[in-house]
Design an enzyme around this catalytic site. Structure first.
Site, PDB file in Angstrom:
ATOM      1  N   HIS A  80       0.840  -1.200   0.000  1.00  0.00           N
ATOM      2  CA  HIS A  80       0.000   0.000   0.000  1.00  0.00           C
ATOM      3  C   HIS A  80       0.872   1.246   0.000  1.00  0.00           C
ATOM      4  CE1 HIS A  80      -3.192  -2.756   0.967  1.00  0.00           C
ATOM      5  NE2 HIS A  80      -2.634  -3.085   2.096  1.00  0.00           N
ATOM      6  N   GLU A  98      -1.808  -0.386   8.248  1.00  0.00           N
ATOM      7  CA  GLU A  98      -2.749  -1.356   8.797  1.00  0.00           C
ATOM      8  C   GLU A  98      -2.065  -2.214   9.839  1.00  0.00           C
ATOM      9  OE1 GLU A  98      -3.718  -3.218   5.052  1.00  0.00           O
ATOM     10  OE2 GLU A  98      -2.489  -4.956   5.484  1.00  0.00           O
ATOM     11  N   HIS A 155       3.334  -7.473   1.655  1.00  0.00           N
ATOM     12  CA  HIS A 155       2.676  -8.356   2.625  1.00  0.00           C
ATOM     13  C   HIS A 155       1.580  -9.185   1.975  1.00  0.00           C
ATOM     14  CE1 HIS A 155       0.163  -4.752   2.549  1.00  0.00           C
ATOM     15  NE2 HIS A 155      -0.846  -5.519   2.891  1.00  0.00           N
ATOM     16  N   ARG A 175      -1.079  -4.646  -6.373  1.00  0.00           N
ATOM     17  CA  ARG A 175      -0.874  -6.093  -6.398  1.00  0.00           C
ATOM     18  C   ARG A 175       0.415  -6.399  -7.156  1.00  0.00           C
ATOM     19  NH1 ARG A 175      -5.860  -7.426  -8.703  1.00  0.00           N
ATOM     20  NH2 ARG A 175      -6.966  -7.068  -6.780  1.00  0.00           N
TER      21      ARG A 175
HETATM   22 ZN    ZN Z   1      -2.885  -4.857   3.111  1.00  0.00          ZN
END
Ligand code: ZN
Length: 287
Positions: A80, A98, A155, A175
């Site tokens: 991200h 996150e 991740h 991605r």
């Molecule tokens: Zn994530």
């Protein structure tokens, strides 16, 4: 008397399992209030029109998103952007910091966090040549593990893992690799260029800034998460703009409102003292 904000979760079936967005004001899954005086309002509307519920906290959008993720299969390898990159390249969206609390994991469960490239050149070479095994840093998981994932961290959640995720209110994901899977006969889109832009090299574990506080999992500029194991009854003060309670194990009640595994709710500003009863473990998140 302020009342608890009980939301209807947004449930999403994914290529690899399920996501339950339990506290979300994101347009891709905006939870509605299920009962009480704000019944029927979306969380985004509550934030826009009744900011006093959140102690007049600042921000264009409700700042957090809480999800339970039940992975039956591997999620794509992803990364991200941070707030600055997302603002510039993603229409003013927030970036995504996150954190994950592992609520269940089979013995063979694992996740991917970080990578082994020492330079950007090495990173690019490994991606170009699909050297995923060499590149990706895979670590075993067990119930109760906790991870802070800062922007720029490669991740992925792998199969046999169930997590509670607390994150910035963002749905921006780049991605990097999707195991060459097909969805409706097609591969899902990859975002190699943007991934290369944002991946931090070399990887290093983030500081969780717990300040030595017992049961504090993380404190960063976006959220503070504490874990509480309750066996019987415990009372806490709500003296912040708002708090989110997420049940990660067991069941019980909060001031008479039944709560069980997987549920999340919001305790509004000015609520005062609240009491949780039961044999129950919760995450308490504040901003
Ligand atoms: Zn994530």
């Amino acid at each position: 008397m302020e009342e608890l904000i009980i939301l209807e979760p947004e449930i999403k079936e994914m290529i690899w399992g399920w996501e339950f967005w339990t506290v979300s004001a994101h347009p891709n899954g905006d939870c509605r209030v299920r009962e009480g005086k704000y019944k029927g309002l979306k969380l985004s509307e509550l934030w826009r029109d009744h900011r006093e519920v959140f102690g007049n906290a600042k921000g264009d959008v409700f700042p957090l998103l809480v999800k339970r993720i039940d992975a039956k299969d591997d999620l794509s390898i992803q990364v991200h952007p941070d707030d600055e990159y997302a603002k510039l390249h993603e229409d003013g969206s927030l970036g995504k910091t996150e954190c994950w609390y592992v609520i269940d994991s089979k013995p063979e469960g694992s996740i991917i966090i970080g990578h082994n490239a020492k330079t950007k050149e090495e990173l690019k070479e490994m991606i170009d040549n699909e050297r995923w095994k060499d590149l990706l840093r895979e670590i075993p998981t067990k119930k109760g593990d906790f991870f802070q994932i800062v922007p720029g961290t490669v991740h992925a959640i792998k199969n046999h893992t169930e997590i509670m995720e607390i994150q910035e209110n963002s749905d921006i994901t780049y991605r990097l690799y999707d195991y060459d899977r097909l969805k409706e006969g097609k591969r899902r889109e990859l975002h190699i260029e943007k991934s290369l832009d944002v991946i931090k090299v070399p990887y290093k574990d983030p500081d969780k800034n717990t300040g030595g506080i017992k049961d504090r999992l993380v404190s960063c500029r976006y959220y503070t998460v504490d874990k509480r194991i309750i066996d019987g009854s415990a009372s806490y003060e709500q003296d912040k703009p708002f708090k989110i309670i997420s049940v990660i194990e067991g069941e019980g009640d909060i001031d008479g409102h039944r709560i069980r595994f997987g549920d999340s709710l919001i305790i509004p500003y000015g609520y005062g003292r609240y009491t949780i009863n039961g044999n129950i473990t919760v995450l308490i998140t504040g901003i």
